[in-house]
Write a protein that holds these residues in place. Structure first.
Motif: not given
Length: 161
Positions: A78-82, A105-110, A130-132
């Motif tokens: 989450y820190a990296a995505v933030g 995109l951030g959510s997909a990365l997490v 994960l997809a749902w």
């Protein structure tokens, strides 16, 4: 400038985001509300705030039962995505659609990191779940992300952020 009220508002939002999914109906995919708070903070305040809010949200997810394995993985993710979302702040401000794309995109990365750690044998995850989770997070983001961005603007106007 007193930043303490802004920090407390974000902390309260993160605690709610971590605890609220436990009230979600059983059997339904749960949205990732933490990424929405991280995205709103990062897109409005920049990479440093995004990194710190992501780190705090990830630590909460790691510590609240059942927690995450390995401990600290959520916090780093989450820190990296933030941080990444914060770097897109100026670009995302140019269009009303770009914050949603950046958040998606951030959510997909997490979720991708969650899937990779599970594939490595740490934890368990089903790819369809994960997809749902990603899909329901994006549906919830349509309503929640503009509200969170409005809260961030409100805090900035009061010089809390």
């Amino acid at each position: 400038m007193n930043r303490l009220p802004g920090v407390l508002v974000r902390l309260l939002l993160l605690i709610l985001a971590v605890l609220l999914p436990s009230a979600w109906p059983t059997g339904l995919p749960r949205p990732d509300l933490v990424i929405l708070i991280v995205a709103a903070a990062a897109l409005m305040r920049g990479p440093t705030t995004g990194l710190l809010v992501g780190l705090a949200g990830g630590w909460l997810l790691d510590l609240v039962p059942p927690g995450a394995e390995p401990a600290g993985a959520s916090a780093l993710t989450y820190a990296a995505v933030g941080l990444i979302l914060g770097l897109t702040r100026r670009l995302a401000a140019s269009s009303p659609v770009l914050p949603f794309i950046a958040t998606a995109l951030g959510s997909a990365l997490v979720l991708g990191v969650r899937g990779i750690t599970a594939a490595a044998g740490i934890g368990r995850v089903v790819w369809t779940e994960l997809a749902w989770t990603w899909a329901i997070t994006m549906v919830v983001a349509i309503i929640v992300l503009p509200a969170l961005l409005a809260v961030e603007r409100w805090m900035r106007e009061r010089r809390w952020a």
